[in-house]
Design an enzyme around this catalytic site. Structure first.
Site, short mmCIF file in Angstrom:
data_model
loop_
_atom_site.label_atom_id
_atom_site.label_comp_id
_atom_site.label_asym_id
_atom_site.label_seq_id
_atom_site.Cartn_x
_atom_site.Cartn_y
_atom_site.Cartn_z
N PHE B 55 43.79 32.53 13.03
CA PHE B 55 41.96 32.60 12.98
C PHE B 55 41.49 31.37 12.21
O PHE B 55 42.11 31.17 11.04
CB PHE B 55 41.79 34.09 12.31
CG PHE B 55 42.41 35.17 13.35
CD1 PHE B 55 41.95 35.66 14.40
CD2 PHE B 55 43.63 36.01 13.07
CE1 PHE B 55 42.21 36.65 15.44
CE2 PHE B 55 43.94 36.90 13.75
CZ PHE B 55 43.35 37.44 14.76
N GLU B 56 40.55 30.87 12.84
CA GLU B 56 39.98 29.89 12.37
C GLU B 56 39.73 29.93 10.86
O GLU B 56 39.39 28.98 10.18
CB GLU B 56 38.62 29.32 13.11
CG GLU B 56 37.60 30.28 13.10
CD GLU B 56 37.15 30.16 14.43
OE1 GLU B 56 35.85 29.47 14.44
OE2 GLU B 56 37.28 30.74 15.41
N ALA B 57 39.05 31.02 10.47
CA ALA B 57 38.84 31.05 9.04
C ALA B 57 39.69 30.95 8.09
O ALA B 57 39.58 30.83 6.69
CB ALA B 57 38.14 32.59 8.63
#
Lengths: 349, 269
Positions: B55-57
């Site tokens: 996930f990009e976060a």
């Protein structure tokens, strides 16, 4: 080429001339905002969508009022929506003039009504980037470099309207994209733990918080709790933002409520839709609900404690019960025991 | 035990099932927000225990067993993660070649798999005052550029499938010319599948235009073509996609998204 906030050379000069001593930086949020946030500033908004958003700092900026702000962030929801709501209610009190950003919406909670309103009426200047672009721009700022190379999104329409440059790589001779560094005037960041000097320990995803703090001229930190400096330096590897990158520290529990604060509370799944619904009514022409929301939760209260007082305790408690993030101890990696929210056992494979 | 098919399901439930079945096991899959997040959750639970979600976060390789994440940055994306820093570190993985698939959605798509999630209206003239403003790229354009391949989820409506986009947010095969992505400087290979509310689609190896692979239950080759604003390549071996099973629908409704955050929402007309 133009810079918003500080240019790379101005930022270097500014920080080189700054007092970097290890001193007690505790202050009230009211004082911190008064001292560091000026009309016309470029604000670096930390967090990610509705995770660890600097809500209490934003509410204080709204109470005090600032004009012609530039907002720089990768993805945000509530912080920007709150600032935009204040703008549409009274543009003479607070206004956003420009955004450098990748995404403004609320993911599962829906699109942003006020972004649609402001953009579709041409009320703010936009510079679209990708999430990596904005994160890398802050990183370039934190590295003291005027630009950073990046592979995306070449081929996209984004680069027709932003300041990215595609050049031939001097080494591979293929196209490569260069992004200008971002140096906001002020970074606004909420973390779980800080000490009185400004050292910060973040739990869960770091988002782009360390880079934004290091890139900005000033940094305001709110924390869930202040911890002893001796406790902080027991784990030097776990310090995500060093003290000399921080100018003001305010202990503000629930400082990112109603968003998610890892290890502390999950999203308030009632309050976020309530606020968003008021914004959507505004977009459709009825300002009453939005005005009432701001009067109730922001303008008629002194601070975050006052805001939280207006939300039923059982509702807040629920966000703590369903939070799955790990605990706050630096050496802890224990997840909360899973209740109804988890579903690990429900499946046959 | 004989497989039991469900006979009453929504198009969004079908798309989640199709997405989950399409994700290969033992691959690193960089998932965007919305339906991709639901589908990867179902995939990891049901088919692909070796799927490594990113996930990009910041979260890499978590176990998606703490409840459906409502954000790609929320606490539920981090449970038992194998690596957890922030956005820069996540996107650096894609550039370096560590992400096998990007899994993203968009509001509008063209025959070459280019996606728009920025604005509807006249670009470039009305960029600062668009007819409809959408949320923006987020990380989708980064995934589309730098993951090795991309899998796209789309609501299948004629107005969303256009020969020309209002705005190219996330590059697919660009203008479809040979080596278009390489020539543009991109690292990844481009779109692999488009999973829609009506069909599973892929791309012709030569022309890079979208081709039909399978029709979802209740759809025919004609109904899919009629709902598409450009001409699809229709090979001879188009097949009907297996309907969702009772267990798959049960998992989506009762276990993964019981409150209907992503799946039961009415699709905006």
């Amino acid at each position: 080429m133009y810079w918003t906030g500080l240019s790379a050379d101005e930022a270097r000069k500014f920080t080189a001339g700054k007092d970097k001593s290890k001193k007690d930086k505790r202050t009230t949020l009211k004082e911190a905002v008064k001292k560091y946030v000026k009309d016309g500033d470029n604000l670096g908004i930390a967090g990610f969508v509705n995770g660890r958003q600097p809500i209490s700092i934003v509410h204080e900026i709204i109470r005090q009022g600032r004009k012609n702000l530039t907002l720089s962030f990768q993805s945000s929801g509530l912080s920007i929506e709150y600032l935009a709501g204040a703008m549409v209610l009274d543009e003479k009190h607070l206004s956003i003039s420009r955004m450098e950003f990748a995404y403004w919406a609320h993911e599962a909670f829906g699109i942003s009504p006020l972004f649609r309103h402001l953009a579709e009426n041409g009320r703010i200047e936009l510079e679209d980037w990708s999430n990596y672009n904005m994160s890398a721009r802050f990183k370039a700022g934190s590295m003291g470099l005027p630009f950073i190379p990046c592979r995306s999104p070449m081929g996209s329409d984004m680069i027709k309207r932003n300041r990215a440059k595609v050049i031939e790589c001097p080494f591979t001779h293929r196209p490569i994209m260069l992004l200008p560094a971002s140096h906001p005037n002020v970074a606004v960041i909420h973390v779980q733990e800080a000490d009185i000097y400004g050292n910060c320990r973040i739990q869960g995803p770091l988002f782009t918080c360390p880079e934004i703090a290091m890139a900005s001229a000033y940094t305001i930190i709110t924390c869930e709790r202040l911890i002893d400096h001796d406790e902080m330096v027991r784990f030097p590897n776990r310090i995500n933002i060093p003290f000399f990158a921080v100018d003001a520290v305010a202990e503000v529990p629930f400082g990112s409520y109603p968003g998610n604060c890892h290890g502390v509370h999950y999203f308030d799944e009632k309050h976020i839709p309530e606020f968003r619904a008021a914004c959507e009514k505004f977009r459709k022409g009825d300002a009453a609900a939005l005005k009432e929301y701001y009067d109730t939760y922001i303008f008629s209260v002194e601070n975050t404690a006052g805001f939280i007082d207006r939300i039923p305790f059982s509702q807040i408690q629920h966000t703590q019960i369903i939070e799955s993030g790990i605990g706050l101890a630096a050496d802890s990696n224990t997840s909360r025991m899973k209740g109804d929210e988890g579903f690990g056992k429900a499946v046959s494979r | 035990m004989e497989k039991q098919y469900h006979d009453d399901f929504t198009v969004q439930e079908m798309i989640v099932v199709a997405g989950a079945r399409t994700l290969p096991d033992n691959k690193v899959i960089f998932a965007g927000t919305g339906l991709p997040m639901v589908a990867i959750t179902l995939a990891q639970l049901k088919y692909g225990p070796g799927i490594v979600p990113v996930f990009e976060a910041g979260a890499v390789g978590p176990s998606l067993s703490c409840g459906l994440p409502l954000s790609v940055g929320d606490s539920r994306t981090t449970y038992k993660a194998n690596y957890l820093l922030g956005l820069n570190s996540a996107f650096e993985l894609t550039q370096r070649g560590f992400a096998d698939f990007g899994f993203i959605g968009g509001a509008e798509i063209d025959p070459y798999g280019n996606l728009n999630s920025t604005m509807m209206g006249d670009f470039n003239d009305s960029y600062q005052k668009p007819k409809t403003r959408l949320p923006g790229s987020g990380g989708a354009s980064d995934m589309a550029c730098s993951c090795e391949q991309t899998i796209i989820i789309m609501v299948h409506e004629k107005r969303r499938f256009n020969e020309k986009l209002s705005y190219v947010t996330s590059p697919g095969y660009l203008d479809g010319s040979p080596n278009a992505r390489w020539n543009a400087g991109l690292a990844g290979q481009g779109p692999y599948r488009v999973i829609t509310t009506k069909a599973i689609l892929g791309f012709d190896d030569e022309t890079r235009r979208m081709k039909l692979i399978a029709t979802l239950p209740g759809e025919t080759v004609n109904s899919v073509q009629d709902a598409t604003g450009f001409e699809l390549i229709i090979p001879d071996d188009v097949y009907p996609f297996e309907p969702p099973t009772v267990e798959e629908i049960h998992l989506i409704r009762e276990v993964i998204d019981p409150r209907g955050y992503f799946v039961k929402k009415k699709i905006k007309q």
